[in-house]
Design a protein around this motif. Structure first.
Motif, PDB file in Angstrom:
ATOM      1  N   TYR B  43      -3.546  -2.874  15.086  1.00  0.00           N
ATOM      2  CA  TYR B  43      -3.686  -1.992  16.239  1.00  0.00           C
ATOM      3  C   TYR B  43      -5.162  -1.755  16.496  1.00  0.00           C
ATOM      4  N   PRO B  49      -7.010   6.028  14.719  1.00  0.00           N
ATOM      5  CA  PRO B  49      -5.582   6.372  14.802  1.00  0.00           C
ATOM      6  C   PRO B  49      -5.060   7.137  13.575  1.00  0.00           C
ATOM      7  N   ILE B  52      -5.971  12.235  12.391  1.00  0.00           N
ATOM      8  CA  ILE B  52      -5.141  12.998  13.319  1.00  0.00           C
ATOM      9  C   ILE B  52      -5.669  14.411  13.577  1.00  0.00           C
ATOM     10  N   HIS B  53      -6.731  14.798  12.886  1.00  0.00           N
ATOM     11  CA  HIS B  53      -7.333  16.125  13.066  1.00  0.00           C
ATOM     12  C   HIS B  53      -8.228  16.142  14.313  1.00  0.00           C
ATOM     13  N   PRO B  54      -8.540  17.339  14.836  1.00  0.00           N
ATOM     14  CA  PRO B  54      -9.401  17.399  16.023  1.00  0.00           C
ATOM     15  C   PRO B  54     -10.879  17.326  15.651  1.00  0.00           C
ATOM     16  N   GLU B  64     -12.384  18.532  23.094  1.00  0.00           N
ATOM     17  CA  GLU B  64     -12.117  18.240  21.693  1.00  0.00           C
ATOM     18  C   GLU B  64     -10.805  17.481  21.571  1.00  0.00           C
ATOM     19  N   THR B  66      -8.215  14.650  19.165  1.00  0.00           N
ATOM     20  CA  THR B  66      -7.950  14.097  17.844  1.00  0.00           C
ATOM     21  C   THR B  66      -8.402  12.630  17.861  1.00  0.00           C
ATOM     22  N   PRO B  68      -6.671   9.784  17.291  1.00  0.00           N
ATOM     23  CA  PRO B  68      -5.824   8.894  18.092  1.00  0.00           C
ATOM     24  C   PRO B  68      -6.031   9.079  19.597  1.00  0.00           C
ATOM     25  N   GLU B  69      -6.262  10.321  20.021  1.00  0.00           N
ATOM     26  CA  GLU B  69      -6.488  10.576  21.452  1.00  0.00           C
ATOM     27  C   GLU B  69      -7.793   9.938  21.924  1.00  0.00           C
ATOM     28  N   ALA B  72      -7.253   6.240  22.122  1.00  0.00           N
ATOM     29  CA  ALA B  72      -6.357   5.855  23.220  1.00  0.00           C
ATOM     30  C   ALA B  72      -7.111   5.792  24.549  1.00  0.00           C
ATOM     31  N   ILE B 156      -0.519   6.890   9.165  1.00  0.00           N
ATOM     32  CA  ILE B 156      -0.052   5.733   9.932  1.00  0.00           C
ATOM     33  C   ILE B 156       1.374   5.393   9.497  1.00  0.00           C
TER      34      ILE B 156
END
Lengths: 116, 418
Positions: B43, B49, B52-54, B64, B66, B68-69, B72, B156
């Motif tokens: 990926y 990814p 996952i924390h901000p 702010e 995370t 993955p965001e 993306a 993951i």
């Protein structure tokens, strides 16, 4: 009874050492802060600490076996273990869009931060 | 050159699909270059990814996000622009035939390929220091992971690596993993820190209080024991010179040991083609277009130097792409002369190392020791920047304008008291 909390402020990189004194549930003194935002944060941290909570939830049929999630708003700290138990029971099915509300817990939205 | 291997042709090949590589590929495409992005994972996004924390993107997106965001957003842009990319693609070798003829040989599930390009942007990130590297001896048992390995498993693949955890290192990564384990119901028995102060940001040190996790400062893990699986780890106190204090040893029972002892830029494939390495950053010596000592080979992100903000990583990717564009159009990165940048008082590492004086540039640097009320100075050009605080854990980023440095012969950067 007076209780004293000591925090390193996290509002900005200065990292002030702030003391909050609380008597019978009331804030009676804040020292060490250099700005009002720091004061506000420290009082909130002493009286009602909240955290945005992140975790992952298993997902079926996605490219990866999990999607990551976060709470849409900060959750009272003492409720976090209960929230984690709720999240542990969740199972999702693809497709999941990033930003999608995948569940709700005590009125708090659980939002996907990774698609599947 | 390899008649049996299918040949592909590009202007630029980007190696690494994390934030640096994605930003580089997007920018290269926007600049009209024909670009291929390669990543060995299944990926895109690199390590993002699994983070996952901000805390990502405050500078770049002004909000702010995370990990993955953040990833993306770049992946979306990549797809919108039609950037060609391949995941599960493993780079075997880079070959440098001439300034405008480079080959990246890679394997992928559909076979091996040779990708010819005029420029290469290397954005393969860093590796984690491992248990042997920090001198931990004992049994070769299951249950010893780097923080990143544990994070991949948990965030993951949804697999819990262990139940009773000792973490080595109180930097942000170690603390964030302490929180992940605690949230998921594991018992984090201790965080062990070699230095006399915690390595992470205050907001992450707060995690220890949130979950009642003991922090041992000036301590190190020296041994791990178990039959098949970790059963206990030996901890020892160190003095101010980081020497072990005899008789201070104690054991902690645990089934899992997490090593979070810092990152090292991945440069093996670069040194193989003769790229000059700066021993203080562990990454290549670069000019202000992030070009290495091999013309047309650029580097960005943690492969250049260890960053603490993903925003800077993305910024470096874009800069490298702009460099690749200039390189391809002009047959090289032009400069009337190169101004050498040197480390002065209390500067542990910095990049870039050579400036053209023809364009504005960001200097990235780290100090050697913590200091308050300081000034960053470049005496040769009379530059002074006031800073309230600098610690070795936090990278400093300073903008230099072309006209400020254009006439200098060399620059010395120092961080000293006001």
């Amino acid at each position: 009874m007076t209780k004293t909390y000591r925090f390193t402020c996290i509002v900005c990189p200065l990292g002030c050492s702030i003391e909050v004194r609380i008597e019978d549930g009331k804030v009676i003194g804040v020292t060490g802060h250099t700005c009002p935002r720091g004061q506000e944060w420290a009082v909130e941290e002493a009286t009602n600490p909240r955290r945005v909570v992140m975790s992952v939830v298993p997902v079926e049929g996605g490219a990866l076996p999990t999607v990551s999630v976060k709470t849409a708003e900060p959750v009272p700290k003492e409720l976090i273990p209960e929230l984690m138990k709720f999240l542990a029971g969740l199972k999702l099915k693809a497709p999941v869009e990033i930003g999608e509300v995948v569940a709700e817990w005590n009125g708090i939205k659980i939002v996907a931060t990774r698609g599947a | 050159m390899f008649p049996e291997i299918p040949m592909l042709n590009y202007d630029v090949v980007v190696i690494g699909g994390g934030p640096a590589g994605m930003a580089a590929a997007v920018r290269a495409k926007e600049l009209g270059l024909n670009v291929l992005l390669l990543d060995e994972n299944d990926y895109l996004g690199g390590i993002l990814p699994q983070c996952i924390h901000p805390g990502f993107g405050l500078h770049y997106f002004r909000e702010e996000l995370t990990g993955p965001e953040f990833a993306a957003r770049f992946a979306k842009r990549l797809v919108e622009l039609g950037v060609e990319y391949r995941t599960a693609a493993r780079v075997m070798e880079i070959r440098n035939y001439s300034d405008l003829e480079k080959v990246v040989i890679f394997t992928s599930p559909s076979g091996a390929y040779q990708a010819w390009a005029k420029a290469v942007i290397y954005a393969a990130g860093a590796r984690e220091r491992h248990a042997f590297e920090i001198g931990i001896v004992g049994d070769r048992v299951a249950g010893v992971y780097t923080a990143g390995e544990a994070q991949t498993l948990m965030d993951i693949y949804g697999i819990m690596p262990g139940r009773e955890v000792v973490i080595v290192g109180s930097g942000d990564v170690g603390l964030i993993m302490a929180r992940r384990f605690a949230l998921e119901g594991a018992k984090v028995k201790a965080v062990i820190e070699l230095m006399p102060y915690p390595g992470g940001l205050a907001r992450n040190v707060m995690i220890l209080r949130d979950f009642d996790i003991p922090l041992y400062l000036s301590h190190k893990v020296v041994e791990v024991r178990g039959r098949g699986r970790v059963e206990r780890v030996k901890v020892v106190k160190v003095d101010e010179n980081l020497n072990e204090i005899p008789g201070s040893e104690f054991w902690i029972e645990a089934d899992t040991l997490i090593i979070s002892a810092g990152l090292v830029p991945s440069v093996k494939k670069l040194t193989a083609i003769g790229v000059e390495i700066d021993p203080s950053t562990g990454g290549p010596v670069v000019n202000d277009r992030l070009e290495t000592s091999v013309p047309g080979v650029f580097v960005a992100g943690n492969a250049l130097l260890i960053n603490d903000l993903v925003d800077y990583v993305a910024e470096q990717g874009e800069l490298a792409a702009e460099g690749a564009k200039e390189f391809i159009e002009n047959g090289g990165i032009e400069s009337r002369k190169w101004i050498w940048v040197e480390k002065g008082e209390n500067v542990r590492l910095l990049a870039p190392h050579r400036l053209s004086g023809e364009r504005d540039v960001y200097l990235y640097l780290r100090v050697a020791r913590p200091m308050e009320d300081i000034e960053l100075r470049i005496p040769e050009v009379g530059k002074r920047v006031k800073l309230s605080l600098a610690t070795p854990a936090e990278m400093l980023r300073v903008k230099l304008k072309a006209e400020e440095v254009r006439n200098a012969e060399k620059l010395t950067v120092e961080v000293v008291r006001e």
